[in-house]
Design a protein around this motif. Structure first.
Motif: not given
Length: 259
Positions: A105, A107, A37, A67-72, A64-65
């Motif tokens: 993002g 997600e 993480d 193509g995933t549709g994710r963010s933090d 690093s994210s």
């Protein structure tokens, strides 16, 4: 206790007495500490004194994210707070970019608590009317709330043609300073006592004074008319502290603050 305006030398002042109540801060739930993480790995580096390493690691999060549709949404606030705490002015454009990425993002449901916490850091800045408009978002799905947070800071960016969001940076600069100064308890969304809420919204007061309420019961009756409020104050603190902050030039029509 409501802040009331008073006239002084032809100026309109908002005056508030901050009663520093005892209490423990609520700590938001976080994801499990995991070596993979990026957020927690950066946190560990920062705790070890390697804040530059933490910033460098967090800066890799968008790549690093891909193509995933994710963010933090945890990374932007942590990055900007660390950069400001160490006066890393050259990283503030990057901080602005990371912050917006984190809340944009598709997600973000896994980070609902962090998104809610960030929204609660914005709500004290709002007028009473705008605060009411945000309530359905706070009660609704995480994605729309996260994107509303990002849009809020885009709307308040004084220089939208540049990457640096000066208003966002000033907001977090005040949070970092308030966390250092106002630690009687950590009950607010800023991890400060009640003074931090006022400081983040309005900045430093024009004048301030401090002391203790109720050196005698008669004095306390003069200052606090409500007998039930006096009883509660005496129960939690027989000689409560106060600070009186004065601001000039605030909008007299705008809701200011309640304690």
């Amino acid at each position: 206790m409501r802040f009331r305006p008073s006239a002084a030398n032809g100026r309109v002042w908002r005056i508030g007495v901050l009663l520093l109540a005892l209490g423990a801060a609520a700590v938001p739930a976080s994801a499990q500490d995991d070596e993979t993480d990026l957020f927690w790995s950066g946190q560990n580096l920062e705790r070890q004194g390697d804040w530059q390493g933490a910033l460098a690691l967090w800066a890799t999060a968008p790549d690093s994210s891909i193509g995933t549709g994710r963010s933090d949404p945890r990374i932007g606030p942590a990055f900007i707070a660390a950069a400001l705490a160490h006066d890393a002015q050259d990283r503030l454009e990057e901080a602005s970019r990371l912050y917006l990425w984190g809340f944009s993002g598709r997600e973000v449901e896994a980070h609902r608590e962090e998104v809610l916490l960030e929204a609660r850091r914005i709500v004290p800045l709002l007028t009473q009317r705008d605060s009411a408009r945000w309530q359905p978002l706070l009660d609704g799905e995480t994605g729309p709330l996260a994107r509303r947070i990002a849009r809020f800071w885009l709307e308040h960016d004084p220089t939208p043609e540049s990457v640096l969001n000066e208003r966002l940076v000033e907001h977090w600069k005040r949070i970092v300073e308030a966390r250092d100064r106002y630690r009687y308890n950590l009950s607010s969304a800023y991890e400060t006592d009640d003074r931090g809420i006022v400081f983040v919204k309005y900045g430093p007061p024009d004048t301030r004074s401090r002391g203790h309420l109720g050196a005698s019961e008669m004095e306390l009756k003069i200052r606090v008319e409500d007998s039930r409020a006096r009883m509660i104050m005496r129960r939690y603190d027989p000689n409560p502290q106060y600070e009186l902050w004065k601001y000039g030039g605030l909008n007299p029509e705008e809701f200011t603050f309640y304690l």
